[in-house]
Enzyme design. Structure first.
Site, short mmCIF file in Angstrom:
data_model
loop_
_atom_site.label_atom_id
_atom_site.label_comp_id
_atom_site.label_asym_id
_atom_site.label_seq_id
_atom_site.Cartn_x
_atom_site.Cartn_y
_atom_site.Cartn_z
N GLU A 266 19.91 11.78 8.30
CA GLU A 266 19.90 11.79 9.69
C GLU A 266 18.62 12.54 9.79
O GLU A 266 18.16 12.68 11.00
CB GLU A 266 21.16 12.41 10.30
CG GLU A 266 22.09 11.33 10.50
CD GLU A 266 21.70 10.16 11.27
OE1 GLU A 266 21.16 10.32 12.66
OE2 GLU A 266 21.69 8.94 10.49
N PRO B 298 10.36 10.20 12.20
CA PRO B 298 10.44 9.26 13.67
C PRO B 298 10.06 10.04 14.75
O PRO B 298 9.34 9.68 15.63
CB PRO B 298 11.71 8.77 13.78
CG PRO B 298 12.33 8.72 12.32
CD PRO B 298 11.63 9.84 11.74
N ASP C 276 -17.35 -4.64 8.28
CA ASP C 276 -16.13 -3.93 8.56
C ASP C 276 -15.90 -2.99 9.73
O ASP C 276 -15.01 -2.87 10.49
CB ASP C 276 -15.80 -2.98 7.22
CG ASP C 276 -14.67 -3.22 6.50
OD1 ASP C 276 -14.17 -4.67 6.65
OD2 ASP C 276 -13.97 -2.33 6.33
N ARG D 169 -7.41 2.58 1.10
CA ARG D 169 -8.38 1.15 1.25
C ARG D 169 -9.76 1.90 1.99
O ARG D 169 -10.82 1.16 2.11
CB ARG D 169 -7.87 0.27 2.10
CG ARG D 169 -7.24 0.73 3.59
CD ARG D 169 -6.39 -0.66 3.93
NE ARG D 169 -7.18 -2.00 4.19
CZ ARG D 169 -8.23 -1.92 5.20
NH1 ARG D 169 -8.64 -1.19 6.12
NH2 ARG D 169 -8.70 -3.19 5.38
C1 9D3 Z 1 19.98 8.90 15.11
C2 9D3 Z 1 18.53 9.12 15.19
N1 9D3 Z 1 17.80 8.49 14.18
C3 9D3 Z 1 16.20 9.03 14.36
C4 9D3 Z 1 15.36 7.83 15.18
C5 9D3 Z 1 17.92 8.85 13.05
C6 9D3 Z 1 16.89 8.53 11.73
C7 9D3 Z 1 16.75 7.14 11.66
C8 9D3 Z 1 15.91 6.80 10.56
C9 9D3 Z 1 16.56 9.44 10.91
C10 9D3 Z 1 15.63 8.82 10.04
C11 9D3 Z 1 15.46 7.79 9.71
C12 9D3 Z 1 14.56 7.22 8.55
N2 9D3 Z 1 13.02 6.81 8.99
C13 9D3 Z 1 12.08 7.65 8.73
O1 9D3 Z 1 12.15 8.60 8.03
C14 9D3 Z 1 10.79 7.49 8.91
C15 9D3 Z 1 10.51 6.57 10.26
C16 9D3 Z 1 11.07 5.60 11.03
O2 9D3 Z 1 12.19 5.40 11.13
N3 9D3 Z 1 10.17 5.15 12.20
C17 9D3 Z 1 8.97 5.37 12.02
N4 9D3 Z 1 8.16 5.97 11.22
C18 9D3 Z 1 8.99 6.77 10.33
S1 9D3 Z 1 8.40 7.66 9.18
C19 9D3 Z 1 9.72 8.07 8.54
#
Ligand code: 9D3
Length: 247
Positions: free
Chosen positions: A116, A89, A169, A154
């Protein structure tokens, strides 16, 4: 292209990626992927890959050692240098531009986070490209990794087959140059459904008129739904310049 996926859930990839365009691209020899279980590299007898966070707080943190050893082993299975990608994230938001760039690499290695997060030291040492799929939370990096495999695959030459001409495309999707517009509405038989008619212009047989109507629809929809796209340009030089067209 070779894609390695490092994950705690290696079994989830095959059913999704073997379907549709990604599956056909593999059958055609354009891409191969291998999902490797990070847990196999845990050097403790309980196969533990996570631990409690220093400083306290909820959740667990993925330990450095299993991931580091997993990357080293997987990378040694092929001579090509792997472009390391961490799905997180905290990453740069995925875009068509990034997918296009990644599609030029011979080998990608995707790391799926869970819990986490991952111990920052192994991220620092691996120095992966960090990519997010958008500003929303999903439970792990697996679905984001599948999504990235799809977006990249793709784009490999030959992956789309005959269903879309290259010219159409690049016009409909994000191309080398020019801006992307949302698609126009589509209709098929019957001509009247539940009292709802197909737009007259589409059944009139005037292809010039049809083309103009579709373009108008694309612009109108983009202005109504995604005005931000009208300000976007794929031209590196001009991307940060203010654009007057939409103001
Ligand atoms: C408490 C803070 N959270 C971060 C926003 C903890 C957390 C939530 C979800 C840590 C990791 C995750 C799992 N998500 C991913 O690994 C992830 C992800 C996402 O949640 N949103 C957008 N892109 C991605 S890429 C990997």
């Amino acid at each position: 292209m070779r894609i390695d996926i490092l994950t705690l859930f290696p079994e989830v990839f095959e059913p999704v990626l073997s379907a549709s365009i990604t599956g056909r691209a593999r059958a055609a020899g354009l891409v191969e992927w291998f999902a490797t279980d990070i847990r196999r590299y845990a050097d403790n007898k309980h196969n533990k890959v996570d631990d409690r966070p220093f400083g306290g707080g909820p959740g667990m943190v993925m330990m450095c050692q299993p991931l580091w050893d997993c990357v080293a082993d997987v990378e040694s299975r092929d001579d090509r240098k792997a472009t390391r990608i961490l799905l997180t994230p905290q990453g740069e938001p995925l875009s068509q531009r990034i997918a296009e760039e990644l599609a030029t690499h011979a080998r990608l290695l995707m790391i799926c986070g869970h819990y986490e997060g991952i111990d920052e030291r192994v991220i620092e040492r691996l120095a992966p490209r960090e990519i997010s799929i958008g500003d929303f939370v999903v439970s792990g990096g697996e679905i984001p990794a599948m999504l990235l495999v799809d977006a990249v695959t793709r784009l490999l030459p030959g992956a789309l087959g005959h269903e879309a001409s290259a010219a159409e495309d690049s016009f409909k999707e994000w191309g080398e140059s020019g801006n992307r517009l949302l698609d126009c509405p589509h209709y098929t038989r019957p001509r009247v459904w539940e009292g709802m008619e197909v737009p007259e212009v589409l059944v009139g047989g005037d292809h010039g008129k049809v083309d103009r109507w579709r373009m108008e629809q694309m612009i109108a929809r983009t202005r109504a739904r995604r005005p931000d796209l009208l300000n976007e340009t794929n031209d590196e030089e001009k991307r940060d310049e203010p654009c007057q067209r939409n103001c």
